[in-house]
Each structure stands twice: as structure tokens, then as C-alpha cells.
Design an enzyme around this catalytic site. Structure first.
Site, PDB file in Angstrom:
ATOM      1  N   HIS A 254      -2.851   6.057   4.758  1.00 12.90           N
ATOM      2  CA  HIS A 254      -1.412   6.155   5.049  1.00 12.90           C
ATOM      3  C   HIS A 254      -0.884   7.490   4.507  1.00 12.90           C
ATOM      4  O   HIS A 254      -1.403   8.017   3.513  1.00 12.90           O
ATOM      5  CB  HIS A 254      -0.631   5.070   4.304  1.00 12.90           C
ATOM      6  CG  HIS A 254      -0.867   3.658   4.776  1.00 12.90           C
ATOM      7  ND1 HIS A 254      -1.584   3.336   5.893  1.00 12.90           N
ATOM      8  CD2 HIS A 254      -0.426   2.483   4.246  1.00 12.90           C
ATOM      9  CE1 HIS A 254      -1.585   2.014   6.034  1.00 12.90           C
ATOM     10  NE2 HIS A 254      -0.900   1.478   5.049  1.00 12.90           N
TER      11      HIS A 254
ATOM     12  N   CYS B 236       0.809  -1.232   0.000  1.00 15.51           N
ATOM     13  CA  CYS B 236       0.000   0.000   0.000  1.00 15.51           C
ATOM     14  C   CYS B 236       0.838   1.276   0.000  1.00 15.51           C
ATOM     15  O   CYS B 236       0.558   2.218  -0.751  1.00 15.51           O
ATOM     16  CB  CYS B 236      -0.964  -0.016   1.182  1.00 15.51           C
ATOM     17  SG  CYS B 236      -0.294  -0.757   2.664  1.00 15.51           S
TER      18      CYS B 236
HETATM   19  N1  LIG Z   1      -5.421  -3.600   4.804  1.00 18.32           N
HETATM   20  C1  LIG Z   1      -4.592  -3.092   3.910  1.00 18.32           C
HETATM   21  O1  LIG Z   1      -4.296  -1.863   3.898  1.00 18.32           O
HETATM   22  C2  LIG Z   1      -3.946  -3.971   2.879  1.00 18.32           C
HETATM   23  C3  LIG Z   1      -3.229  -3.335   1.881  1.00 18.32           C
HETATM   24  C4  LIG Z   1      -2.606  -4.103   0.928  1.00 18.32           C
HETATM   25  C5  LIG Z   1      -2.708  -5.474   0.978  1.00 18.32           C
HETATM   26  N2  LIG Z   1      -3.422  -6.088   1.944  1.00 18.32           N
HETATM   27  C6  LIG Z   1      -3.489  -7.563   1.900  1.00 18.32           C
HETATM   28  O2  LIG Z   1      -4.793  -8.006   2.008  1.00 18.32           O
HETATM   29  C7  LIG Z   1      -4.891  -9.051   2.986  1.00 18.32           C
HETATM   30  C8  LIG Z   1      -6.214  -8.917   3.682  1.00 18.32           C
HETATM   31  O3  LIG Z   1      -6.259  -7.644   4.276  1.00 18.32           O
HETATM   32  P1  LIG Z   1      -7.569  -7.159   5.011  1.00 18.32           P
HETATM   33  O4  LIG Z   1      -7.217  -5.789   5.487  1.00 18.32           O
HETATM   34  O5  LIG Z   1      -8.789  -7.329   4.166  1.00 18.32           O
HETATM   35  O6  LIG Z   1      -7.619  -8.193   6.247  1.00 18.32           O
HETATM   36  P2  LIG Z   1      -8.867  -8.706   7.088  1.00 18.32           P
HETATM   37  O7  LIG Z   1      -9.886  -7.644   7.230  1.00 18.32           O
HETATM   38  O8  LIG Z   1      -8.267  -9.289   8.311  1.00 18.32           O
HETATM   39  O9  LIG Z   1      -9.516  -9.882   6.173  1.00 18.32           O
HETATM   40  C9  LIG Z   1      -8.838 -11.090   5.936  1.00 18.32           C
HETATM   41  C10 LIG Z   1      -9.614 -11.900   4.898  1.00 18.32           C
HETATM   42  O10 LIG Z   1      -8.885 -13.098   4.622  1.00 18.32           O
HETATM   43  C11 LIG Z   1      -9.723 -14.227   4.856  1.00 18.32           C
HETATM   44  N3  LIG Z   1      -8.952 -15.376   5.323  1.00 18.32           N
HETATM   45  C12 LIG Z   1      -8.206 -15.464   6.446  1.00 18.32           C
HETATM   46  N4  LIG Z   1      -7.677 -16.707   6.561  1.00 18.32           N
HETATM   47  C13 LIG Z   1      -8.083 -17.402   5.471  1.00 18.32           C
HETATM   48  C14 LIG Z   1      -7.904 -18.734   5.016  1.00 18.32           C
HETATM   49  N5  LIG Z   1      -7.152 -19.612   5.694  1.00 18.32           N
HETATM   50  N6  LIG Z   1      -8.474 -19.098   3.854  1.00 18.32           N
HETATM   51  C15 LIG Z   1      -9.243 -18.227   3.162  1.00 18.32           C
HETATM   52  N7  LIG Z   1      -9.478 -16.952   3.543  1.00 18.32           N
HETATM   53  C16 LIG Z   1      -8.895 -16.544   4.680  1.00 18.32           C
HETATM   54  C17 LIG Z   1     -10.681 -13.762   5.916  1.00 18.32           C
HETATM   55  O11 LIG Z   1     -11.830 -14.615   5.929  1.00 18.32           O
HETATM   56  P3  LIG Z   1     -12.678 -14.921   7.295  1.00 18.32           P
HETATM   57  O12 LIG Z   1     -13.784 -13.907   7.325  1.00 18.32           O
HETATM   58  O13 LIG Z   1     -13.188 -16.292   7.040  1.00 18.32           O
HETATM   59  O14 LIG Z   1     -11.735 -14.830   8.442  1.00 18.32           O
HETATM   60  C18 LIG Z   1     -10.988 -12.362   5.406  1.00 18.32           C
HETATM   61  O15 LIG Z   1     -11.891 -12.420   4.330  1.00 18.32           O
HETATM   62  C19 LIG Z   1      -3.682  -8.828   3.903  1.00 18.32           C
HETATM   63  O16 LIG Z   1      -3.254 -10.007   4.493  1.00 18.32           O
HETATM   64  C20 LIG Z   1      -2.679  -8.264   2.966  1.00 18.32           C
HETATM   65  O17 LIG Z   1      -2.004  -9.361   2.354  1.00 18.32           O
HETATM   66  C21 LIG Z   1      -4.075  -5.349   2.902  1.00 18.32           C
END
Ligand SMILES: NC(=O)c1ccc[n+]([C@@H]2O[C@H](COP(=O)([O-])OP(=O)(O)OC[C@H]3O[C@@H](n4cnc5c(N)ncnc54)[C@H](OP(=O)(O)O)[C@@H]3O)[C@@H](O)[C@H]2O)c1
Length: 331
Positions: free
Chosen positions: A235, A128
Site C-alpha cells: 500500500h 494496514c
Molecule cells: N491482507 C491484508 O493486507 C490484511 C491486513 C491487515 C489485516 N488483515 C486481516 O487478516 C484477515 C485475513 O486476511 P488474509 O489476507 O490472510 O485473507 P485470506 O488469504 O483470504 O485468508 C483467510 C484465512 O481465514 C481463514 N478462515 C476463513 N473463514 C474461517 C472460519 N470460519 N473459521 C476459521 N478460519 C477461517 C481461512 O481459512 P481457509 O483456508 O479454511 O479458508 C484463511 O486461513 C482479514 O480478514 C483481515 O481481518 C489482512
């Protein structure tokens, strides 16, 4: 187009749905995946109900999918991205799993859209903080050659997903942190991700290497200090850019104004500058505090803020999807 979202219940996954709707992406079939915890959850999108499936190979390989948007962390991407590729889908991955793989394009559509043409099934979405930095940096690079960039970031807790927001709320109530090593409330933490043997963190290495890869400048000198701050959304990044010649700031402001995806807010007399307050829930990267160094006229200072869930994750991925649709699927 048939689209799958892996991590559909997360902060980024839900924003994918919102942005697909806002940008009127034409969807024939939509498949939503998450972990076992959320399997069976019903999500409404454009007046239709979709049941979230557990992410398993069996649930993937019998589907007809053109593009799979991944946002469930590196382990899930490493385990399941190739299942989607095996059924002919193009994977656009938000995690760091494939970003530095030489076979995988790392794309910011305002900067290197044609890199998608090199894809072999997987395209990576950058970190990000990298995304919001390289868009204004590219404008500078088109005007004057860059010798070095030094980043300092001010990263919101939503960058750690829902768990980051929960740790902010928990420590604001005086409870102990469960995610960060210290309370984030009323504090700043100069550590994002683990420390490497260099004493830089993994997040800092990501910003350095990803900037070099996206700009196609593997030898560019880049440094970063990444800091978590008690802000929920958006950010900010302070950049010090060393150029080979003295920049013309008026020319730079004109070019930044003319660049899609950038909004310039830079009026010191009126106390106007980029802040998370102006960037949260917006698509634009807000750029300002543009000035020359007091001692070295070839050093340029800039500050930018952007919504880490939108431009830093979901929006950038959907812009990649639009480029893939135009340059590959419709060819
Ligand atoms: N937040 C940011 O600013 C950002 C920016 C760039 C990239 N990212 C990337 O995006 C990812 C997710 O971010 P987020 O902010 O959306 O996190 P989040 O709100 O914690 O959501 C995580 C997602 O991943 C799913 N998940 C977790 N464990 C899993 C598994 N074993 N199999 C399948 N699905 C699974 C969760 O499903 P459940 O509902 O079933 O738990 C949920 O849908 C991060 O890990 C990172 O790699 C995030």
C-alpha cells in the site's frame, strides 16, 4: 513459547509462519487453525509437519497456548478470541473486531509498545494503512506538534486477501468482478469497505479513529480518502500534515533515517521516491517526497509505501508478540 495461528492458511497466516522463522522466535508448540475447508491440510514448518485444525471451541480449550495470532476476519475473532483468553493465552488480533474497544490496546511497536501492558487478554493490530502512516507520523509528532492530518491511500488488492488478488487476475482477463463493485484492472476504486452515514467509508473511519487512539490524541483532526488501486502488493499513503510551526526538513530526514523500521528514499533529482516496487516483500516502511507546501509553510507533505501483508499485518503482529514476550511473559 506455545503459539496458535488462526487463519494459518491465508495470505497473512502463511506470512506469520515465514516471519516467525525469519525472526528465530523460539516455539515449543505450534497449533494451526483455519476453517472446515482447510482442516486436515498438512503444513511444513521448520522441517516439522503440522495438521491444520478446524477452529472450534473444542479444538481450542484443551490446548496449552501462550499467544494466539488471529487473521481470519472479524467474525472468527469475535467468535473464538475469548476461548483462547479463557485458557490463559494472549490474543493478537489482525481484524477490526476489537480495535476501538477501550479495554483493548491497539499497538504499533515503534509507536506505543507500552500500551501492551494494559491488555486484558486481547491486543489489536491496527489497519494496514494506519500502521504504515503512524510510524513516520510519530517521528514528526516528536519534533513538532501536529494539528491535522489528511491521508489519501493507494491500497493493493492483496489487502482484501486472496480474493482481491483473484479479482485482479479475473478482471485482467476481461471477466466480471466478483469481489469489488467494478473491475479493479485498469481502474482505481475510491471505495474500500462500506459507506457510513458520513459518506466516508468504514476503512476511512478506521484510519481516522485508529490514528487518534494509537497517538493518544483523541481530538486530533484526521481525514482520509481510501482508494483501491490495481497493484498486487504494498500500500502507499500520501499524507498532508499541518503543524503548529514550520518544520525543518533536514532535521526531519535525519530523525526518519534514525528510526528503526523506516527507510528514507527521497532524492527528486535522481527520481528516487517510495513505490510499491521498493516496498513489496520488505519489512521497512519506505518514506519520501518530503516537502513543504507552496502556500502554507506549516503544511508538510510526505508519501510512504509498505508491504501490507508484512508491516501492515503479519510483521506488526509478530513485533507485538515479541514485546509481549519481553514485557509480560518473561516478567
Ligand atoms: N491482507 C491484508 O493486507 C490484511 C491486513 C491487515 C489485516 N488483515 C486481516 O487478516 C484477515 C485475513 O486476511 P488474509 O489476507 O490472510 O485473507 P485470506 O488469504 O483470504 O485468508 C483467510 C484465512 O481465514 C481463514 N478462515 C476463513 N473463514 C474461517 C472460519 N470460519 N473459521 C476459521 N478460519 C477461517 C481461512 O481459512 P481457509 O483456508 O479454511 O479458508 C484463511 O486461513 C482479514 O480478514 C483481515 O481481518 C489482512
Amino acid at each position: 513459547m506455545n503459539i496458535a495461528i488462526v487463519g494459518a492458511t491465508g495470505l497473512v497466516g502463511r506470512t506469520f509462519l515465514q516471519i516467525l522463522d525469519e525472526r528465530n522466535i523460539s516455539i515449543d508448540r505450534l497449533y494451526l487453525y483455519a476453517s472446515k475447508r482447510s482442516a486436515g491440510t498438512v503444513v511444513t514448518f521448520q522441517d516439522q509437519s503440522y495438521t491444520v485444525m478446524e477452529t472450534t471451541t473444542a479444538n481450542i480449550i484443551d490446548k496449552d497456548i501462550d499467544i494466539a495470532l488471529f487473521s481470519a476476519g472479524s467474525t472468527v475473532s469475535t467468535t473464538f478470541a475469548r476461548d483462547f483468553v479463557s485458557i490463559g493465552a494472549v490474543v493478537i488480533d489482525n481484524s477490526s473486531a476489537f480495535r476501538m474497544d477501550p479495554q483493548v490496546p491497539l499497538v504499533v511497536p515503534e509507536v506505543n509498545p507500552d500500551d501492551v501492558l494494559q491488555h486484558q487478554g486481547i491486543i489489536a493490530n491496527p489497519n494496514c494503512s494506519t500502521i504504515q502512516s503512524v510510524v513516520p507520523l510519530t517521528v514528526v509528532q516528536h519534533l513538532w506538534d501536529i494539528k491535522r492530518v489528511d491521508y489519501t491511500t493507494y491500497q493493493a488488492v492483496s489487502g482484501s486477501g486472496q480474493q482481491g488478488i483473484d479479482d485482479f487476475d479475473r478482471t485482467a482477463e476481461g471477466e466480471s468482478p466478483q469481489l469489488y463493485p467494478y473491475p479493479i484492472y485498469n481502474n482505481v476504486i475510491p471505495q474500500i469497505d462500506r459507506f457510513e452515514s458520513t459518506n466516508f467509508t468504514f476503512e476511512e473511519h478506521k484510519m481516522i479513529q485508529e490514528t487518534q487512539k494509537i497517538l493518544h490524541k483523541p481530538d486530533l483532526a484526521v481525514s482520509a480518502t481510501c482508494v483501491r488501486v490495481p497493484v498486487k502488493h504494498a500500500h502507499s499513503v500520501s499524507m498532508i500534515i499541518e503543524l503548529i510551526k514550520e518544520p525543518d526538513l533536514e532535521r526531519l530526514r535525519e530523525q526518519l533515517h534514525a528510526t528503526p523500521g523506516i527507510e528514507v528514499i527521497d532524492d527528486p533529482e535522481q527520481q528516487q521516491y517510495p513505490m510499491p516496487l521498493f516496498a513489496a516483500n520488505q519489512d521497512a516502511i519506505v518514506v519520501g517526497r518530503i516537502r513543504k507546501d507552496l502556500y502554507n509553510p506549516c503544511l508538510l507533505h510526505m508519501f510512504c509505501s509498505a508491504d501490507n501483508i508484512r508491516k501492515g499485518a503479519a510483521l506488526n503482529a509478530i513485533q507485538i508478540l515479541e514485546v509481549v514476550d519481553k514485557k509480560i511473559l518473561r516478567k
